[in-house]
Motif scaffolding. Structure first.
Motif, PDB file in Angstrom:
ATOM      1  N   GLY A  52       0.776  -1.230   0.000  1.00 41.35           N
ATOM      2  CA  GLY A  52       0.000   0.000   0.000  1.00 41.35           C
ATOM      3  C   GLY A  52       0.803   1.272   0.000  1.00 41.35           C
ATOM      4  N   ALA A  53       2.121   1.187  -0.240  1.00 39.68           N
ATOM      5  CA  ALA A  53       2.973   2.368  -0.296  1.00 39.68           C
ATOM      6  C   ALA A  53       3.405   2.605  -1.749  1.00 39.68           C
ATOM      7  CB  ALA A  53       4.183   2.190   0.614  1.00 39.68           C
ATOM      8  N   VAL A  54       4.360   3.508  -1.942  1.00 40.69           N
ATOM      9  CA  VAL A  54       4.897   3.781  -3.276  1.00 40.69           C
ATOM     10  C   VAL A  54       6.194   2.997  -3.434  1.00 40.69           C
ATOM     11  CG1 VAL A  54       5.712   5.525  -4.888  1.00 40.69           C
ATOM     12  CG2 VAL A  54       3.918   6.102  -3.242  1.00 40.69           C
ATOM     13  N   GLY A  55       6.181   2.021  -4.323  1.00 40.61           N
ATOM     14  CA  GLY A  55       7.371   1.242  -4.625  1.00 40.61           C
ATOM     15  C   GLY A  55       8.056   1.817  -5.846  1.00 40.61           C
ATOM     16  N   THR A  56       9.361   2.018  -5.769  1.00 42.71           N
ATOM     17  CA  THR A  56      10.082   2.707  -6.843  1.00 42.71           C
ATOM     18  C   THR A  56      11.198   1.845  -7.415  1.00 42.71           C
ATOM     19  OG1 THR A  56       9.694   4.808  -5.697  1.00 42.71           O
ATOM     20  CG2 THR A  56      11.297   4.824  -7.480  1.00 42.71           C
ATOM     21  N   LEU A  57      11.154   1.655  -8.718  1.00 43.70           N
ATOM     22  CA  LEU A  57      12.236   1.001  -9.444  1.00 43.70           C
ATOM     23  C   LEU A  57      13.337   2.013  -9.734  1.00 43.70           C
ATOM     24  CD1 LEU A  57       9.994  -0.796 -12.079  1.00 43.70           C
ATOM     25  CD2 LEU A  57      11.299  -1.988 -10.303  1.00 43.70           C
ATOM     26  N   SER A  58      14.571   1.558  -9.809  1.00 43.34           N
ATOM     27  CA  SER A  58      15.665   2.399 -10.295  1.00 43.34           C
ATOM     28  C   SER A  58      15.967   1.978 -11.722  1.00 43.34           C
ATOM     29  CB  SER A  58      16.908   2.232  -9.426  1.00 43.34           C
ATOM     30  OG  SER A  58      18.004   2.912 -10.000  1.00 43.34           O
ATOM     31  N   ARG A 108      -2.329  -3.055  -5.756  1.00 44.08           N
ATOM     32  CA  ARG A 108      -2.293  -2.190  -4.578  1.00 44.08           C
ATOM     33  C   ARG A 108      -1.161  -1.175  -4.702  1.00 44.08           C
ATOM     34  NH1 ARG A 108      -3.309  -7.367  -2.422  1.00 44.08           N
ATOM     35  NH2 ARG A 108      -1.084  -7.670  -2.084  1.00 44.08           N
ATOM     36  N   GLY A 109      -1.189  -0.168  -3.833  1.00 47.30           N
ATOM     37  CA  GLY A 109      -0.121   0.820  -3.792  1.00 47.30           C
ATOM     38  C   GLY A 109       0.033   1.580  -5.087  1.00 47.30           C
ATOM     39  N   LEU A 110       1.257   1.991  -5.358  1.00 54.22           N
ATOM     40  CA  LEU A 110       1.562   2.762  -6.556  1.00 54.22           C
ATOM     41  C   LEU A 110       2.987   2.434  -6.982  1.00 54.22           C
ATOM     42  CD1 LEU A 110       0.554   6.379  -7.308  1.00 54.22           C
ATOM     43  CD2 LEU A 110       2.950   5.767  -7.592  1.00 54.22           C
ATOM     44  N   LEU A 111       3.189   2.240  -8.275  1.00 58.10           N
ATOM     45  CA  LEU A 111       4.508   1.900  -8.802  1.00 58.10           C
ATOM     46  C   LEU A 111       5.130   3.098  -9.507  1.00 58.10           C
ATOM     47  CD1 LEU A 111       3.936  -1.660 -10.306  1.00 58.10           C
ATOM     48  CD2 LEU A 111       5.357  -1.069  -8.335  1.00 58.10           C
ATOM     49  N   ALA A 112       6.367   3.415  -9.152  1.00 55.52           N
ATOM     50  CA  ALA A 112       7.103   4.518  -9.763  1.00 55.52           C
ATOM     51  C   ALA A 112       8.434   4.005 -10.287  1.00 55.52           C
ATOM     52  CB  ALA A 112       7.334   5.633  -8.741  1.00 55.52           C
ATOM     53  N   ILE A 113       9.061   4.809 -11.122  1.00 49.47           N
ATOM     54  CA  ILE A 113      10.421   4.514 -11.567  1.00 49.47           C
ATOM     55  C   ILE A 113      11.241   5.794 -11.456  1.00 49.47           C
ATOM     56  CG2 ILE A 113       9.970   4.967 -14.028  1.00 49.47           C
ATOM     57  CD1 ILE A 113      11.949   2.617 -14.612  1.00 49.47           C
ATOM     58  N   ASN A 114      12.442   5.661 -10.921  1.00 51.82           N
ATOM     59  CA  ASN A 114      13.346   6.796 -10.773  1.00 51.82           C
ATOM     60  C   ASN A 114      14.306   6.828 -11.954  1.00 51.82           C
ATOM     61  OD1 ASN A 114      15.977   8.095  -9.936  1.00 51.82           O
ATOM     62  ND2 ASN A 114      14.758   8.593  -8.143  1.00 51.82           N
ATOM     63  N   ILE A 134       3.888   2.550 -16.343  1.00 50.83           N
ATOM     64  CA  ILE A 134       4.261   2.920 -14.973  1.00 50.83           C
ATOM     65  C   ILE A 134       3.275   3.940 -14.422  1.00 50.83           C
ATOM     66  CG2 ILE A 134       5.755   4.877 -15.532  1.00 50.83           C
ATOM     67  CD1 ILE A 134       6.561   2.086 -12.979  1.00 50.83           C
ATOM     68  N   ASP A 135       3.061   3.924 -13.110  1.00 51.67           N
ATOM     69  CA  ASP A 135       2.125   4.872 -12.500  1.00 51.67           C
ATOM     70  C   ASP A 135       2.730   6.259 -12.339  1.00 51.67           C
ATOM     71  OD1 ASP A 135       0.185   2.863 -12.153  1.00 51.67           O
ATOM     72  OD2 ASP A 135       1.061   2.256 -10.227  1.00 51.67           O
ATOM     73  N   ALA A 136       4.040   6.315 -12.054  1.00 53.42           N
ATOM     74  CA  ALA A 136       4.671   7.608 -11.775  1.00 53.42           C
ATOM     75  C   ALA A 136       6.117   7.612 -12.234  1.00 53.42           C
ATOM     76  CB  ALA A 136       4.605   7.924 -10.279  1.00 53.42           C
ATOM     77  N   ILE A 137       6.566   8.759 -12.717  1.00 54.23           N
ATOM     78  CA  ILE A 137       7.961   8.983 -13.094  1.00 54.23           C
ATOM     79  C   ILE A 137       8.578   9.925 -12.070  1.00 54.23           C
ATOM     80  CG2 ILE A 137       9.548   9.851 -14.845  1.00 54.23           C
ATOM     81  CD1 ILE A 137       8.109   7.527 -15.960  1.00 54.23           C
ATOM     82  N   VAL A 138       9.653   9.479 -11.426  1.00 50.92           N
ATOM     83  CA  VAL A 138      10.393  10.298 -10.462  1.00 50.92           C
ATOM     84  C   VAL A 138      11.727  10.667 -11.100  1.00 50.92           C
ATOM     85  CG1 VAL A 138      11.461  10.368  -8.192  1.00 50.92           C
ATOM     86  CG2 VAL A 138       9.308   9.130  -8.517  1.00 50.92           C
TER      87      VAL A 138
END
Length: 334
Positions: A52-58, A108-114, A134-138
């Motif tokens: 349920g958090a934001v998981g971020t790929l590098s 669940r949660g949200l997937l981002a990539i850095n 992807i859900d979000a771009i960081v």
């Protein structure tokens, strides 16, 4: 809409922490930061999102997770063909990692990539991540002034720049407003506490008060009020965030959540980190850098040279340590 598992959502309601509202989702107030090369792969990011958090790929060199991609990019001539093959393999790996993380998160949660702005394949990596859903771009390691342009065909993908002071926040917001886009969130990264890639121009600037959360967060929120966008851009604090107490502290300042990385997350079972002898020697060399810099700045040149020589000696055994086979890098998946 709630994207937190029921048991954790109940615990959050009974805690002093406020949920993170991001992109229409109710999340735990935790963003797992991007850690490269390969530390925050699909297992870590997918598991964090599943909670349920934001998981971020590098995005950096993700091909190393895949033996077949390593096979394709090993032993190539040292020319443009090798660069082209490696870049293509990394884009393929981004797609695979996003799909694998998505399956683990189970909606669940949200997937981002850095993606680091400073790397040569920044634009290509952003476009591939967008195409892969992807859900979000960081984006950090530079000012992503062009990110709204790259993502113009993906209006539902969240865009999250990493900045370090209120001046940078104002610059990004004003530049993006001209492109009819606002950041969906902003990560406020303290360059000393987070070991980041931006903000401080020199070692001496690391202690500058303008980077302190108790200054940059209120100043940024005051700017949002004056610009008529109060409540539209959540701030997420990065640097020294290791516990619920740290998150409570930055939420009290007005932040929406905390960016957790390195220590607490890099060593959990879902992270692919496996420290070999070579890794440990490299880590030792890295840890010797701060003492060397400090000793040099304070004029203890002799002692600094001893530390420098010790760091150099740690490189000698590396020549005799068996290199990993193709696809068996220290950052490998099961």
């Amino acid at each position: 809409m709630n994207f937190i598992p029921a048991d954790l959502h109940d615990k959050l309601r009974r805690s002093p922490l406020a949920p993170l509202q991001l992109g229409g989702r109710t999340l735990l107030p935790i963003l797992q930061g991007g850690m490269g090369v390969g530390v925050s792969g699909h297992r870590l990011a997918g598991t964090v999102a599943g909670l349920g958090a934001v998981g971020t790929l590098s995005s950096v060199d993700l091909r190393r997770h895949y033996p077949d991609l390593m096979e394709k990019t090993t032993g190539l001539p040292q020319d443009d063909r090798a660069k082209t093959a490696i870049n293509a393999a990394n884009l393929e790996a981004i797609d695979r990692e996003i799909r694998a993380a998505r399956a683990l998160s189970d909606g669940r949660g949200l997937l981002a990539i850095n993606v680091m702005r400073a790397v040569g394949e920044y634009a290509a990596s952003v476009k591939q991540a967008l195409q892969s859903g992807i859900d979000a771009i960081v984006v950090g390691a530079g000012l992503p002034l062009d990110l709204p342009d790259l993502a113009k065909d993906h209006p539902n993908t969240l865009l999250i720049p990493i900045l370090s002071d209120a001046r940078g926040v104002q610059l990004i917001v004003r530049k993006w407003e001209r492109k009819r886009r606002l950041p969906d969130a902003i990560i406020i990264e303290h360059p000393r506490l987070a070991g980041g890639h931006l903000g401080a121009a020199s070692v001496g600037d690391l202690g500058d008060e303008r980077f302190n959360f108790d200054r940059v967060i209120p100043e940024s929120l005051a700017f949002f009020r004056s610009a008529g966008i109060e409540g539209k851009i959540p701030l997420i604090a990065a640097g020294g965030i290791r516990s619920a107490a740290d998150i409570r502290r930055v939420q009290a300042l007005g932040a929406a959540g905390g960016d957790v990385r390195h220590g607490p997350l890099a060593l959990i079972s879902q992270s692919p980190v496996q420290l070999t002898v070579a890794n440990q020697l490299t880590l030792l060399r890295i840890l010797l850098i701060p003492p060397f810099v400090v000793l040099t700045l304070y004029g203890y040149i002799g002692t600094a040279l001893i530390v420098f020589a010790l760091a150099g000696l740690t490189a000698v055994p590396s020549k005799y340590i068996k290199a990993p086979r193709v696809g068996e890098s220290p950052v490998a998946l099961e």
